[in-house]
Design an enzyme around this catalytic site. Sequence first.
Site, PDB file in Angstrom:
ATOM      1  N   ASP A 157       0.830  -1.212   0.000  1.00 39.79           N
ATOM      2  CA  ASP A 157       0.000   0.000   0.000  1.00 39.79           C
ATOM      3  C   ASP A 157       0.865   1.264   0.000  1.00 39.79           C
ATOM      4  OD1 ASP A 157      -2.339   1.421  -0.011  1.00 39.79           O
ATOM      5  OD2 ASP A 157      -2.843   1.082   2.086  1.00 39.79           O
ATOM      6  N   HIS A 186       2.258   3.516  -9.130  1.00 44.15           N
ATOM      7  CA  HIS A 186       2.004   2.082  -9.347  1.00 44.15           C
ATOM      8  C   HIS A 186       3.167   1.428 -10.099  1.00 44.15           C
ATOM      9  CE1 HIS A 186      -1.834   2.317  -7.516  1.00 44.15           C
ATOM     10  NE2 HIS A 186      -2.393   3.056  -8.452  1.00 44.15           N
ATOM     11  N   LEU A 200      10.381 -20.491  -4.995  1.00 41.82           N
ATOM     12  CA  LEU A 200       9.471 -19.564  -4.313  1.00 41.82           C
ATOM     13  C   LEU A 200       8.099 -19.671  -4.971  1.00 41.82           C
ATOM     14  CD1 LEU A 200       8.963 -17.054  -2.357  1.00 41.82           C
ATOM     15  CD2 LEU A 200       9.461 -15.646  -4.352  1.00 41.82           C
TER      16      LEU A 200
HETATM   17  C1  IPE Z   1      -5.468  -2.668  -0.090  1.00 37.09           C
HETATM   18  O1  IPE Z   1      -5.138  -1.333  -0.259  1.00 37.09           O
HETATM   19  C2  IPE Z   1      -5.495  -3.365  -1.411  1.00 37.09           C
HETATM   20  C3  IPE Z   1      -4.206  -3.534  -2.067  1.00 37.09           C
HETATM   21  C4  IPE Z   1      -3.034  -3.183  -1.609  1.00 37.09           C
HETATM   22  C5  IPE Z   1      -4.259  -4.173  -3.359  1.00 37.09           C
HETATM   23  P1  IPE Z   1      -6.261  -0.193  -0.413  1.00 37.09           P
HETATM   24  O2  IPE Z   1      -5.543   1.071  -0.572  1.00 37.09           O
HETATM   25  O3  IPE Z   1      -7.200  -0.594  -1.484  1.00 37.09           O
HETATM   26  O4  IPE Z   1      -7.021  -0.303   0.973  1.00 37.09           O
HETATM   27  P2  IPE Z   1      -7.894   0.770   1.766  1.00 37.09           P
HETATM   28  O5  IPE Z   1      -8.930   1.272   0.815  1.00 37.09           O
HETATM   29  O6  IPE Z   1      -6.975   1.859   2.211  1.00 37.09           O
HETATM   30  O7  IPE Z   1      -8.458   0.020   2.925  1.00 37.09           O
HETATM   31  C1  IPE Z   2      -1.649   0.318  -3.351  1.00 33.20           C
HETATM   32  O1  IPE Z   2      -1.438   1.678  -3.430  1.00 33.20           O
HETATM   33  C2  IPE Z   2      -1.923  -0.306  -4.705  1.00 33.20           C
HETATM   34  C3  IPE Z   2      -3.319  -0.692  -4.919  1.00 33.20           C
HETATM   35  C4  IPE Z   2      -4.273  -0.653  -4.039  1.00 33.20           C
HETATM   36  C5  IPE Z   2      -3.650  -1.194  -6.232  1.00 33.20           C
HETATM   37  P1  IPE Z   2      -2.638   2.720  -3.371  1.00 33.20           P
HETATM   38  O2  IPE Z   2      -3.049   3.030  -4.766  1.00 33.20           O
HETATM   39  O3  IPE Z   2      -3.719   2.239  -2.491  1.00 33.20           O
HETATM   40  O4  IPE Z   2      -1.906   3.964  -2.740  1.00 33.20           O
HETATM   41  P2  IPE Z   2      -2.507   4.991  -1.687  1.00 33.20           P
HETATM   42  O5  IPE Z   2      -3.014   4.182  -0.533  1.00 33.20           O
HETATM   43  O6  IPE Z   2      -3.610   5.722  -2.378  1.00 33.20           O
HETATM   44  O7  IPE Z   2      -1.360   5.857  -1.323  1.00 33.20           O
HETATM   45 MG    MG Z   3      -4.100   2.447  -0.501  1.00 31.90          MG
END
Ligand code: IPE
Ligand code: IPE
Ligand code: MG
Length: 249
Positions: A22, A39, A133
């Site tokens: 995240d 990303h 792995l």
């Molecule tokens: C969790 O992250 C999902 C992934 C890392 C793929 P999110 O950014 O979607 O989660 P919330 O919305 O903060 O809970």
């Molecule tokens: C995690 O990064 C990747 C996915 C959920 C696909 P985020 O896109 O949730 O990044 P933040 O949380 O908005 O910083």
């Molecule tokens: Mg996120």
Amino acid sequence: MPKETKAPQFEKLPAHIAIIMDGNGRWATARRLPRMAGHRAGTENLRRIIKACVRFGINYLTIYAFSTENWKRPEDEVQGLMQIMGDVLEKEVPELNEQGVQLRHIGRLEQLDPRTQKKIRKAIDMTRDNKRLILNVAWNYGGRDEIVHAMQKIAAEGIKPDNITQKVVSDHLYTTGIPDPDLVIRTSGEIRVSNFLIWQSAYAEWYFTDTLWPDFGEDSLKKAIEDFSARNRRYGGRKPAEENEKYAG
Ligand code: IPE
Ligand code: IPE
Ligand code: MG
């Protein structure tokens, strides 16, 4: 090329690490870049972490890359993420194969567009004999959705209520045959589960860090494993009496 240093030795090595990757969006925003740059940086970091897991001798790595709830994001971000997934499958799989990585998918494959499904199936097939792995990619994955899917399969197979055990449930999850995660890591300072491996992580050790996913490199992983090494897992049991002595004052 930098000289390969010796892999670190850990007191206890988790057999299975799961990661909620995240913070890509915030990483990009902090640099005034579009979210997709975050990303892409996150994907680059994933390569580093896979390599580190192979080097450290981790057997299973599960990564949360796209949740069943991530469809709520704006269409361009969802499409961008699907595009990245497609590119990774095309470009990275031969290298993963060389490293001995076996690719698996957890989540609702049938809801993805047919081209992505085909690429995923091809990658799984190409790497199926690798043993170094096992990499589970959670893509269109949700823990509750997985449990509903398992219940549907159990009902369809006509398994009688009395015969439904914890093992039967585990065996009908996407992770069937894979041991539960020992260590679950979440980056970016969010302290929540967000529907990840809710059945399998019942007794996992959790590790939260403020580091954003694109910055969570090999040293960060090493620190998380060291933290895990120092923990005492009890599974509802007790510590040996002598270990409790220090509380006696
Ligand atoms: C969790 O992250 C999902 C992934 C890392 C793929 P999110 O950014 O979607 O989660 P919330 O919305 O903060 O809970
Ligand atoms: C995690 O990064 C990747 C996915 C959920 C696909 P985020 O896109 O949730 O990044 P933040 O949380 O908005 O910083
Ligand atoms: Mg996120």
